[in-house]
Design an enzyme around this catalytic site. Structure first.
Site, PDB file in Angstrom:
ATOM      1  N   GLY A 209       0.838  -1.206   0.000  1.00  0.00           N
ATOM      2  CA  GLY A 209       0.000   0.000   0.000  1.00  0.00           C
ATOM      3  C   GLY A 209       0.866   1.247   0.000  1.00  0.00           C
ATOM      4  O   GLY A 209       1.955   1.247   0.580  1.00  0.00           O
TER       5      GLY A 209
ATOM      6  N   ARG B  62      -0.397  -6.870  -4.832  1.00  0.00           N
ATOM      7  CA  ARG B  62      -0.608  -8.194  -5.423  1.00  0.00           C
ATOM      8  C   ARG B  62       0.620  -8.601  -6.230  1.00  0.00           C
ATOM      9  O   ARG B  62       0.493  -9.256  -7.258  1.00  0.00           O
ATOM     10  CB  ARG B  62      -1.823  -8.165  -6.362  1.00  0.00           C
ATOM     11  CG  ARG B  62      -3.139  -7.943  -5.644  1.00  0.00           C
ATOM     12  CD  ARG B  62      -4.275  -7.769  -6.624  1.00  0.00           C
ATOM     13  NE  ARG B  62      -5.472  -7.309  -5.951  1.00  0.00           N
ATOM     14  CZ  ARG B  62      -6.372  -8.102  -5.398  1.00  0.00           C
ATOM     15  NH1 ARG B  62      -6.232  -9.391  -5.457  1.00  0.00           N
ATOM     16  NH2 ARG B  62      -7.429  -7.599  -4.798  1.00  0.00           N
TER      17      ARG B  62
ATOM     18  N   ASP C 288       5.669  -4.293   5.959  1.00  0.00           N
ATOM     19  CA  ASP C 288       5.942  -5.639   6.452  1.00  0.00           C
ATOM     20  C   ASP C 288       6.007  -6.685   5.326  1.00  0.00           C
ATOM     21  O   ASP C 288       7.003  -7.407   5.185  1.00  0.00           O
ATOM     22  CB  ASP C 288       4.789  -5.941   7.429  1.00  0.00           C
ATOM     23  CG  ASP C 288       4.938  -7.264   8.080  1.00  0.00           C
ATOM     24  OD1 ASP C 288       5.911  -7.425   8.818  1.00  0.00           O
ATOM     25  OD2 ASP C 288       4.105  -8.150   7.823  1.00  0.00           O
TER      26      ASP C 288
ATOM     27  N   THR D  83       5.068   2.445   5.972  1.00  0.00           N
ATOM     28  CA  THR D  83       3.659   2.089   6.175  1.00  0.00           C
ATOM     29  C   THR D  83       3.030   3.099   7.107  1.00  0.00           C
ATOM     30  O   THR D  83       3.657   3.520   8.089  1.00  0.00           O
ATOM     31  CB  THR D  83       3.450   0.674   6.767  1.00  0.00           C
ATOM     32  OG1 THR D  83       2.078   0.538   7.173  1.00  0.00           O
ATOM     33  CG2 THR D  83       4.324   0.394   7.976  1.00  0.00           C
TER      34      THR D  83
ATOM     35  N   ASP E 278       0.859   2.289   9.006  1.00  0.00           N
ATOM     36  CA  ASP E 278       0.474   1.514  10.196  1.00  0.00           C
ATOM     37  C   ASP E 278       1.509   1.556  11.322  1.00  0.00           C
ATOM     38  O   ASP E 278       1.194   1.225  12.460  1.00  0.00           O
ATOM     39  CB  ASP E 278       0.248   0.043   9.821  1.00  0.00           C
ATOM     40  CG  ASP E 278      -0.869  -0.134   8.809  1.00  0.00           C
ATOM     41  OD1 ASP E 278      -1.587   0.845   8.550  1.00  0.00           O
ATOM     42  OD2 ASP E 278      -1.013  -1.252   8.276  1.00  0.00           O
TER      43      ASP E 278
ATOM     44  N   ASP F 281       3.852  -0.480  11.957  1.00  0.00           N
ATOM     45  CA  ASP F 281       3.925  -1.787  12.631  1.00  0.00           C
ATOM     46  C   ASP F 281       5.197  -2.573  12.285  1.00  0.00           C
ATOM     47  O   ASP F 281       5.221  -3.791  12.410  1.00  0.00           O
ATOM     48  CB  ASP F 281       2.681  -2.622  12.306  1.00  0.00           C
ATOM     49  CG  ASP F 281       2.519  -2.875  10.815  1.00  0.00           C
ATOM     50  OD1 ASP F 281       3.299  -2.322  10.026  1.00  0.00           O
ATOM     51  OD2 ASP F 281       1.601  -3.631  10.443  1.00  0.00           O
TER      52      ASP F 281
ATOM     53  N   ARG G  21      -4.527  -2.232  10.444  1.00  0.00           N
ATOM     54  CA  ARG G  21      -4.530  -3.705  10.493  1.00  0.00           C
ATOM     55  C   ARG G  21      -4.492  -4.232  11.929  1.00  0.00           C
ATOM     56  O   ARG G  21      -5.396  -3.938  12.694  1.00  0.00           O
ATOM     57  CB  ARG G  21      -3.397  -4.286   9.664  1.00  0.00           C
ATOM     58  CG  ARG G  21      -3.460  -3.938   8.178  1.00  0.00           C
ATOM     59  CD  ARG G  21      -2.654  -4.898   7.366  1.00  0.00           C
ATOM     60  NE  ARG G  21      -3.198  -6.243   7.522  1.00  0.00           N
ATOM     61  CZ  ARG G  21      -4.236  -6.724   6.848  1.00  0.00           C
ATOM     62  NH1 ARG G  21      -4.835  -5.991   5.941  1.00  0.00           N
ATOM     63  NH2 ARG G  21      -4.685  -7.921   7.080  1.00  0.00           N
TER      64      ARG G  21
HETATM   65  O1  F6P Z   1      -0.988  -1.491   5.486  1.00  0.00           O
HETATM   66  C1  F6P Z   1      -1.476  -0.246   5.152  1.00  0.00           C
HETATM   67  C2  F6P Z   1      -2.961  -0.279   5.011  1.00  0.00           C
HETATM   68  O2  F6P Z   1      -3.322   1.047   4.818  1.00  0.00           O
HETATM   69  C3  F6P Z   1      -3.713  -0.923   6.168  1.00  0.00           C
HETATM   70  O3  F6P Z   1      -3.857  -0.079   7.256  1.00  0.00           O
HETATM   71  C4  F6P Z   1      -4.995  -1.316   5.494  1.00  0.00           C
HETATM   72  O4  F6P Z   1      -5.580  -2.407   6.140  1.00  0.00           O
HETATM   73  C5  F6P Z   1      -4.541  -1.705   4.132  1.00  0.00           C
HETATM   74  O5  F6P Z   1      -3.370  -0.995   3.876  1.00  0.00           O
HETATM   75  C6  F6P Z   1      -5.560  -1.447   3.052  1.00  0.00           C
HETATM   76  O6  F6P Z   1      -4.984  -1.735   1.829  1.00  0.00           O
HETATM   77  P1  F6P Z   1      -5.695  -1.631   0.392  1.00  0.00           P
HETATM   78  O7  F6P Z   1      -7.017  -0.986   0.560  1.00  0.00           O
HETATM   79  O8  F6P Z   1      -4.763  -0.849  -0.432  1.00  0.00           O
HETATM   80  O9  F6P Z   1      -5.815  -3.047  -0.068  1.00  0.00           O
END
Ligand code: F6P
Length: 368
Positions: A16, A81, A123, A145, A147, A149, A191
């Site tokens: 992301g 992906r 990650d 990220t 997040d 994390d 997440r």
């Molecule tokens: O890991 C980053 C993040 O923004 C998460 O907080 C969220 O769950 C995920 O990506 C959503 O990803 P996408 O909508 O791009 O599949």
């Protein structure tokens, strides 16, 4: 066979997006060019390697990274992906199967004469980079990220921007919640880690903050709302992380993992919670999902600077041949840590830490 001398490096962005990606790219390019190296940008994670002549591999010169530090997204494109070890391929009958294309990726790096890769990712992307590094590719990782994390780094870039956006959203919800005497539930990203929810929930003076690290009890949430009601506060703000879950319950998902998608797409807890609150407390309740607004747009100054520091540090790591490492913020310094340590597990909010204690001292309910 790589000679050992650095002449040409590549940079890619995977997973992301996060505000600050372009700032890292700019720093990598300028620092590498100043050492006399060439830089190639790989389009959309590793995909570009399979179509190098078709814009998949882009030569990044000084001109191509001018004026991009403050821009959101990534000039290289990204995808969640694109795992070379589980590459999605559509079969003749329309099904998506995953095949291991990691050897093709390594061959493509060799064919393009790339001596080292700076892999910017979260990650999942860092795990991929680590696997490629074990297969012989010289890689330096840069943790990205919203997040926050990733282990071994105090912050990832993009996190502070997401917190600022989330805090502003919480601020804005206050006035409408108070005017209508409602409960407002806001679902935030993160997440399995509650960093964004906790930081912005505390900064935005939320009444309840629910994070994945502390499974919640509905009764505890209701108690806080009723208590406020009894004290003349006829509205409440509930922040819930997308991965939060009730005690004994499970996380809600919108889309399963598989078919090239690394992880399930989380979501739905905000709506579920709002319905429960309204039904069980009688308080009118609305919910909102802040979603990708947390990732969109340019980085705040803190993230810009961190991203630039990370990009420059990654190039220094390449120069020192510190491969298999990830640059990390260990205040006040940016250091290099073994990638294996950074991906061992996710960095979750410590439930006995200062942030949690601060929330409790401020009277914020954590739902436990
Ligand atoms: O890991 C980053 C993040 O923004 C998460 O907080 C969220 O769950 C995920 O990506 C959503 O990803 P996408 O909508 O791009 O599949």
């Amino acid at each position: 066979m790589r000679s050992g001398q650095i002449r040409r490096i590549a940079v890619n962005t995977g997973g992301g997006d996060a505000p600050g990606l372009n700032a890292v790219i700019r720093a990598v390019v300028i620092a590498a060019l100043s050492r006399g190296w060439e830089v190639l940008g790989i389009h959309r994670g590793y995909s570009g390697l399979f179509a190098p002549e078709d814009g998949g591999l882009i030569r990044l010169d000084r001109e191509s990274v001018r004026g991009i530090t403050h821009l959101g997204g990534t000039i290289l494109g990204t995808s969640n992906r694109g795992n070379p070890f589980a590459w999605p391929v559509t079969t003749n009958d329309g099904n998506v199967v995953e095949v291991d294309r990691s050897a093709d990726v390594i061959d493509a790096f060799d064919a393009a004469g790339i001596d080292a890769l700076v892999a910017i990712g979260g990650d999942g992307s860092l795990r991929i980079a680590h696997e490629l590094s074990k297969s012989g590719l010289p890689v330096v990782g840069v943790p990205k990220t919203i997040d926050n994390d990733v282990e071994r780094t105090f912050f990832t870039f993009g996190f502070m921007t997401a917190c600022s956006i989330a805090t502003e959203a919480i601020d804005r919800l206050h006035s409408t919640a108070e005017s209508h005497e409602r409960v407002m539930v806001i679902e935030l990203m993160g997440r399995d880690a509650g960093w964004i929810s906790l930081h912005s929930g505390i900064a935005g003076s939320a009444d309840v903050v629910l994070i994945p690290e502390i499974p919640f009890e509905l009764e505890s949430v209701y108690r806080k709302i009723r208590d406020r009601e009894a004290h003349g506060r006829h509205f409440s703000i509930v922040v819930v992380a997308e991965g939060a879950l009730p005690k004994g319950g499970h996380q809600l998902t919108l889309e399963a993992a598989g078919g090239g998608r690394e992880e399930a797409r989380l979501g739905g807890i905000g709506e579920w919670l709002a319905e429960k609150i309204e039904k069980d407390t009688g308080k009118e309740t609305r919910h909102m999902v802040l979603g990708h607004l947390q990732r969109g747009g340019g980085p705040v100054a803190y993230d810009r600077l961190l991203a630039l520091r990370f990009g420059a540090a990654a190039v220094r790591c390449v120069e020192m041949r510190a491969f298999g490492t990830m640059v990390a913020l260990q205040p006040p310094r940016v250091v290099a840590v073994p990638m294996a340590e950074a991906i061992r597990e996710r960095k979750l909010v410590p439930v006995d830490g200062d942030l949690i204690q601060t929330a409790r001292d401020l009277g914020i309910s954590l739902g436990d």
